[in-house]
Design an enzyme around this catalytic site. Structure first.
Site, PDB file in Angstrom:
ATOM      1  N   CYS A   2     -64.380  18.515  89.271  1.00 48.11           N
ATOM      2  CA  CYS A   2     -65.556  19.229  89.758  1.00 48.11           C
ATOM      3  C   CYS A   2     -65.963  18.727  91.139  1.00 48.11           C
ATOM      4  O   CYS A   2     -65.653  17.593  91.515  1.00 48.11           O
ATOM      5  CB  CYS A   2     -66.719  19.008  88.820  1.00 48.11           C
ATOM      6  SG  CYS A   2     -66.356  19.461  87.140  1.00 48.11           S
ATOM      7  N   ARG A  27     -59.343  19.751  94.929  1.00 50.43           N
ATOM      8  CA  ARG A  27     -59.494  18.844  93.794  1.00 50.43           C
ATOM      9  C   ARG A  27     -59.165  19.529  92.464  1.00 50.43           C
ATOM     10  O   ARG A  27     -58.994  18.864  91.451  1.00 50.43           O
ATOM     11  CB  ARG A  27     -60.916  18.302  93.757  1.00 50.43           C
ATOM     12  CG  ARG A  27     -61.262  17.507  95.003  1.00 50.43           C
ATOM     13  CD  ARG A  27     -62.739  17.234  95.071  1.00 50.43           C
ATOM     14  NE  ARG A  27     -63.151  16.414  93.952  1.00 50.43           N
ATOM     15  CZ  ARG A  27     -63.216  15.100  93.980  1.00 50.43           C
ATOM     16  NH1 ARG A  27     -62.906  14.465  95.080  1.00 50.43           N
ATOM     17  NH2 ARG A  27     -63.592  14.413  92.932  1.00 50.43           N
ATOM     18  N   TRP A  75     -64.411  22.152  86.803  1.00 54.31           N
ATOM     19  CA  TRP A  75     -63.160  21.999  86.058  1.00 54.31           C
ATOM     20  C   TRP A  75     -63.590  21.825  84.607  1.00 54.31           C
ATOM     21  O   TRP A  75     -64.218  20.821  84.259  1.00 54.31           O
ATOM     22  CB  TRP A  75     -62.398  20.782  86.573  1.00 54.31           C
ATOM     23  CG  TRP A  75     -61.027  20.604  85.994  1.00 54.31           C
ATOM     24  CD1 TRP A  75     -59.879  21.198  86.430  1.00 54.31           C
ATOM     25  CD2 TRP A  75     -60.653  19.783  84.883  1.00 54.31           C
ATOM     26  NE1 TRP A  75     -58.818  20.794  85.660  1.00 54.31           N
ATOM     27  CE2 TRP A  75     -59.266  19.927  84.703  1.00 54.31           C
ATOM     28  CE3 TRP A  75     -61.341  18.936  84.021  1.00 54.31           C
ATOM     29  CZ2 TRP A  75     -58.556  19.261  83.707  1.00 54.31           C
ATOM     30  CZ3 TRP A  75     -60.641  18.273  83.020  1.00 54.31           C
ATOM     31  CH2 TRP A  75     -59.266  18.434  82.881  1.00 54.31           C
ATOM     32  N   ASN A 101     -71.362  16.692  87.923  1.00 54.93           N
ATOM     33  CA  ASN A 101     -69.989  16.194  87.752  1.00 54.93           C
ATOM     34  C   ASN A 101     -70.041  15.088  86.714  1.00 54.93           C
ATOM     35  O   ASN A 101     -70.979  14.268  86.741  1.00 54.93           O
ATOM     36  CB  ASN A 101     -69.444  15.567  89.040  1.00 54.93           C
ATOM     37  CG  ASN A 101     -69.033  16.607  90.059  1.00 54.93           C
ATOM     38  OD1 ASN A 101     -69.164  17.804  89.823  1.00 54.93           O
ATOM     39  ND2 ASN A 101     -68.553  16.138  91.196  1.00 54.93           N
ATOM     40  N   GLY A 102     -69.032  15.015  85.858  1.00 52.39           N
ATOM     41  CA  GLY A 102     -69.004  13.940  84.858  1.00 52.39           C
ATOM     42  C   GLY A 102     -69.180  14.500  83.462  1.00 52.39           C
ATOM     43  O   GLY A 102     -69.112  15.719  83.245  1.00 52.39           O
ATOM     44  N   GLU A 482     -41.073  10.603  87.606  1.00 48.12           N
ATOM     45  CA  GLU A 482     -41.911  11.203  88.648  1.00 48.12           C
ATOM     46  C   GLU A 482     -41.371  12.589  89.037  1.00 48.12           C
ATOM     47  O   GLU A 482     -42.145  13.533  89.217  1.00 48.12           O
ATOM     48  CB  GLU A 482     -41.972  10.261  89.868  1.00 48.12           C
ATOM     49  CG  GLU A 482     -42.673  10.797  91.091  1.00 48.12           C
ATOM     50  CD  GLU A 482     -44.142  11.159  90.879  1.00 48.12           C
ATOM     51  OE1 GLU A 482     -44.717  10.837  89.827  1.00 48.12           O
ATOM     52  OE2 GLU A 482     -44.692  11.816  91.785  1.00 48.12           O
ATOM     53  N   LYS A 486     -43.467  16.049  88.680  1.00 51.79           N
ATOM     54  CA  LYS A 486     -43.682  16.963  89.814  1.00 51.79           C
ATOM     55  C   LYS A 486     -43.310  18.384  89.428  1.00 51.79           C
ATOM     56  O   LYS A 486     -44.044  19.327  89.671  1.00 51.79           O
ATOM     57  CB  LYS A 486     -42.802  16.546  90.977  1.00 51.79           C
ATOM     58  CG  LYS A 486     -43.162  15.862  92.202  1.00 51.79           C
ATOM     59  CD  LYS A 486     -44.462  15.556  92.737  1.00 51.79           C
ATOM     60  CE  LYS A 486     -45.562  15.201  91.814  1.00 51.79           C
ATOM     61  NZ  LYS A 486     -46.201  13.962  91.998  1.00 51.79           N
ATOM     62  N   GLU A 489     -45.769  19.919  86.817  1.00 51.34           N
ATOM     63  CA  GLU A 489     -47.142  20.236  87.209  1.00 51.34           C
ATOM     64  C   GLU A 489     -47.242  21.404  88.172  1.00 51.34           C
ATOM     65  O   GLU A 489     -48.224  22.129  88.121  1.00 51.34           O
ATOM     66  CB  GLU A 489     -47.920  19.008  87.694  1.00 51.34           C
ATOM     67  CG  GLU A 489     -47.416  18.313  88.914  1.00 51.34           C
ATOM     68  CD  GLU A 489     -48.291  17.105  89.286  1.00 51.34           C
ATOM     69  OE1 GLU A 489     -47.796  16.255  90.011  1.00 51.34           O
ATOM     70  OE2 GLU A 489     -49.458  17.025  88.854  1.00 51.34           O
ATOM     71  N   HIS A 505     -29.208   9.474  71.993  1.00 51.82           N
ATOM     72  CA  HIS A 505     -29.959   9.137  70.775  1.00 51.82           C
ATOM     73  C   HIS A 505     -30.867  10.286  70.337  1.00 51.82           C
ATOM     74  O   HIS A 505     -31.790  10.077  69.550  1.00 51.82           O
ATOM     75  CB  HIS A 505     -30.776   7.862  71.000  1.00 51.82           C
ATOM     76  CG  HIS A 505     -29.913   6.664  71.270  1.00 51.82           C
ATOM     77  ND1 HIS A 505     -29.144   6.084  70.303  1.00 51.82           N
ATOM     78  CD2 HIS A 505     -29.657   5.988  72.414  1.00 51.82           C
ATOM     79  CE1 HIS A 505     -28.460   5.070  70.828  1.00 51.82           C
ATOM     80  NE2 HIS A 505     -28.757   4.998  72.120  1.00 51.82           N
ATOM     81  N   LYS A 603     -57.281  17.118  91.264  1.00 54.11           N
ATOM     82  CA  LYS A 603     -56.768  16.072  92.152  1.00 54.11           C
ATOM     83  C   LYS A 603     -57.250  14.698  91.728  1.00 54.11           C
ATOM     84  O   LYS A 603     -56.495  13.744  91.734  1.00 54.11           O
ATOM     85  CB  LYS A 603     -57.181  16.371  93.603  1.00 54.11           C
ATOM     86  CG  LYS A 603     -56.594  15.405  94.626  1.00 54.11           C
ATOM     87  CD  LYS A 603     -55.085  15.530  94.724  1.00 54.11           C
ATOM     88  CE  LYS A 603     -54.458  14.528  95.650  1.00 54.11           C
ATOM     89  NZ  LYS A 603     -53.021  14.379  95.358  1.00 54.11           N
TER      90      LYS A 603
HETATM   91  C1  AGP Z   1     -49.576  13.546  90.323  1.00 56.95           C
HETATM   92  O1  AGP Z   1     -48.904  14.518  91.013  1.00 56.95           O
HETATM   93  C2  AGP Z   1     -50.853  13.885  89.771  1.00 56.95           C
HETATM   94  N1  AGP Z   1     -51.455  15.032  90.119  1.00 56.95           N
HETATM   95  C3  AGP Z   1     -51.528  12.912  88.860  1.00 56.95           C
HETATM   96  O2  AGP Z   1     -50.620  12.533  87.880  1.00 56.95           O
HETATM   97  C4  AGP Z   1     -52.118  11.652  89.529  1.00 56.95           C
HETATM   98  O3  AGP Z   1     -51.098  10.864  90.029  1.00 56.95           O
HETATM   99  C5  AGP Z   1     -52.978  10.902  88.506  1.00 56.95           C
HETATM  100  O4  AGP Z   1     -54.008  11.727  88.063  1.00 56.95           O
HETATM  101  C6  AGP Z   1     -53.523   9.613  89.053  1.00 56.95           C
HETATM  102  O5  AGP Z   1     -54.321   9.826  90.155  1.00 56.95           O
HETATM  103  P1  AGP Z   1     -54.787   8.640  91.093  1.00 56.95           P
HETATM  104  O6  AGP Z   1     -53.571   8.092  91.733  1.00 56.95           O
HETATM  105  O7  AGP Z   1     -55.712   9.288  92.072  1.00 56.95           O
HETATM  106  O8  AGP Z   1     -55.465   7.644  90.228  1.00 56.95           O
END
Ligand code: AGP
Length: 608
Positions: A2, A27, A75, A101-102, A482, A486, A489, A505, A603
């Site tokens: 948010c 975000r 969000w 927010n929160g 990773e 990527k 997401e 396995h 974000k």
């Molecule tokens: C990665 O592409 C992400 N969007 C997500 O996994 C991110 O790395 C994670 O939320 C951690 O965020 P931060 O590094 O801001 O703590």
């Protein structure tokens, strides 16, 4: 997640709020809204989906001039992403409006109590509880500031609020507890925002609010108090961000721009963290003294930062022979762990606002552990819990998918591992070679980026796949995790990463002629040979192998090959990352996905 923007001044609040919200769009959110006050009444406008929907709505209605307003992008957590659940929320008499927010943790009990007292709820949000609670207190005391102070004492959880009341037209009240909020200072106008980009180009002096603080923001002045109502003296800081930082600079997406920025960021880090005589200097951290005070290292992080942490475990254990425990921050919080005053806990977070990572560090701090933070945002909340901070210096990362911050984290962790190794084992040929090689990394990443067209073709070839498998061994394993993250997401293709040895396995049951398998093979004898065997196993089941490798041999067994520059296996993660980022980017592009703002993602994840 948010985002909050508030404005009080002499100009059109609508335009300023929309621009601020636009700057926070990256975000991740699923609905948006504004409340505009014309000095007499407040009108609330909300829309599901992107900010453009809200802008179209505002273009269709007749608006009275208003120079005070609050805005929000939401969000969804409590209740679906509907117009009703979108913020701002208003009191039953329509005079008090609030954005949040929160998460308010005790909202259920409070809602029951307020409903019994006759307050009507329209949404499923936790936020509406705060509106009615403050309204109830306002009706008792007739003073907005006092009503807010009374109400926040009853709230549990995390909240940043912006609140306006029709009967107190000279102010907006901002409240912070466990969720970031700042006040931007202008001339005859002031703003409130949950993050700096909302203020860029509008004001250039800011006050960072601390937890349990309330700012009473007027057009010409701002007063900050604590939750007990005492005035708090605040430092005014200059805003260091230029509007240019949040522009795409001609790239189609922020993600592509950020992938391409990686060589220059690593050059910047090398310049920053190496002394003129070639020594690694990690800010003003006295690593020798620090390591004498601890006997183990734990790293906590989430998502891509967690993958950087996992890579660091390989580096530190292999190079410095120091045991490292890596834990997902969200798991660390709820499990028994061995953290004590002889532990160095490293928290890694691009945003510095990830709630799980912050909570993990808070817990570690309570156990008197030493806390080192790696973050891209030196102004973020996580810094408050740190004894030492290593800034990533990657510049604002706008795309939801972490790219440049990830390689910047890897680079800093290499420097830390090399420094620890040198301290503990003394300088040796291997360390000397790795140190020298670090300076070749930017040019090698450029070579990877030169293969963009080849990677694009490969991505398009497999873009219709339902699933992907990624395999790697040793230090390449976190890199394939990773890569899979990527792809998931931003393309929404199911992608799973395994250590190549685990394939047989179970997961190999998934392999058939439709399954693309990304195999990372780096030339270091044992692991390379084992990887070749694992690729044979995939081939025998007709899987399609996309090899990401620094060795041109065995090409005939791969369906596609992304050739990386030669490098020590320890440094390969820095070269694998951009290749897999491009693979994910072009897959998402070819599927027509919203690359920079993928569905359901935010974000910075400011809720646990
Ligand atoms: C990665 O592409 C992400 N969007 C997500 O996994 C991110 O790395 C994670 O939320 C951690 O965020 P931060 O590094 O801001 O703590």
């Amino acid at each position: 997640m948010c985002g909050i923007v508030g404005y009080i001044g002499e100009n059109a609040a609508k335009d300023i709020l929309l621009q601020g919200l636009k700057n926070l769009e990256y975000r991740g959110y699923d609905s948006a809204g504004v409340a505009l006050n014309d000095n007499e009444t407040t009108s609330v406008y909300k829309a599901q989906g992107k900010l453009d929907n809200l802008c179209s709505l505002l273009n269709r209605v007749q608006l009275k001039p208003s120079a005070r307003g609050i805005g929000h992008i939401r969000w969804a957590t409590h209740g679906a992403a509907t117009e009703t659940n979108a913020h701002p929320h208003k009191s039953n008499d329509g005079k008090l409006v609030l954005v949040h927010n929160g998460i308010i943790e005790n909202f259920r009990e409070l809602r029951q109590e307020l409903e019994k007292q006759g307050f009507r709820f329209y949404s499923q949000t936790d936020t509406e509880t705060a509106v009615h609670l403050i309204d109830r207190e306002y009706k008792k005391c007739g003073n907005l500031e006092q009503a807010v102070i009374n109400a926040v004492a009853l709230l549990k959880g995390a909240f940043a609020f912006c609140i306006m009341h029709d009967d107190e037209p000279d102010k907006i009240i901002a409240v912070r507890k466990n969720a970031p909020l700042l006040v931007g200072l202008g001339n005859n106008e002031n703003m409130i925002a949950s993050d700096v980009p909302a203020l860029i180009g509008k004001v250039n002096r800011i006050i960072y609010l601390e937890d349990n603080e309330i700012a009473i923001v007027h057009r010409c002045f701002v007063e900050v108090k604590n939750f007990a109502g005492d005035v708090v003296e605040k430092k005014i800081e200059n805003l260091a961000f230029e509007p240019e930082l949040i522009s795409k600079r001609g790239y189609a997406h922020f993600m592509l721009k950020e992938i391409n920025e990686q060589p220059s960021i690593i050059r910047r880090q090398l310049a920053e963290y190496f002394t003129d005589n070639g020594e690694i200097k990690l800010g003003n951290i006295d690593l020798m003294a620090l390591m004498q005070a601890v006997d183990k290292i734990e790293i906590v992080a989430c998502g891509s930062s967690l993958h950087a942490a996992m890579t660091a475990k390989y580096m530190i254990e292999e190079l410095a022979h120091i045991p490292v425990m890596v834990e997902s921050a969200s798991e660390y919080i709820y499990k028994y762990n061995l953290t004590d005053d002889k532990t160095l806990v490293i928290g890694i977070s691009q945003s510095g606002e990830t709630a799980d990572t912050i909570t993990a560090l808070k817990q570690a701090k309570q156990k008197n552990a030493k806390i080192l933070v790696l973050t891209n945002r030196e102004d973020s909340s996580i810094v408050r819990y740190a004894d030492f901070v290593l800034p990533l210096k990657a510049g604002i990362e706008v795309s939801v998918a972490a790219t440049k911050s990830y390689t910047a984290q890897l680079m800093l962790l290499y420097l830390l591992a090399l420094k620890l190794a040198q301290m503990r084992l003394g300088m040796n040929d291997k360390l000397r070679k790795l140190k020298e090689e670090l300076f070749e990394v930017p040019a090698k990443i450029e070579q990877v980026l030169c293969q963009t067209n080849l990677i694009k073709t490969c991505a398009e070839k497999y873009a219709k796949a339902q699933d992907y498998i990624f395999i790697g061994r040793g230090i390449s394993y976190p890199s394939v995790m990773e890569g899979a993250l990527k792809l998931k997401e931003i393309s929404y293709i199911n992608a799973n990463a395994y250590t190549a040895g685990e394939l047989k396995h179970g997961p190999i049951a998934l392999v058939d002629e439709k399954m693309p398998v990304v195999a990372v093979l780096t030339k270091d004898n044992l692991l390379y040979d084992k990887m070749i065997s694992n690729c044979q196993e995939v081939k025998a089941r007709k899987g399609k192998i996309i090899a990401v490798t620094n060795d041109a041999a065995h090409q005939d067994m791969f369906d596609d090959i992304i050739l990386l520059p030669k490098s020590s296996s320890e440094l390969m993660p820095l070269l694998i990352a951009p290749a897999l980022q491009l693979l994910a980017y072009y897959t998402a592009l070819s599927l027509g996905r919203e690359v920079d703002q993928p569905r359901n993602l935010a974000k910075s994840v400011t809720v646990e």
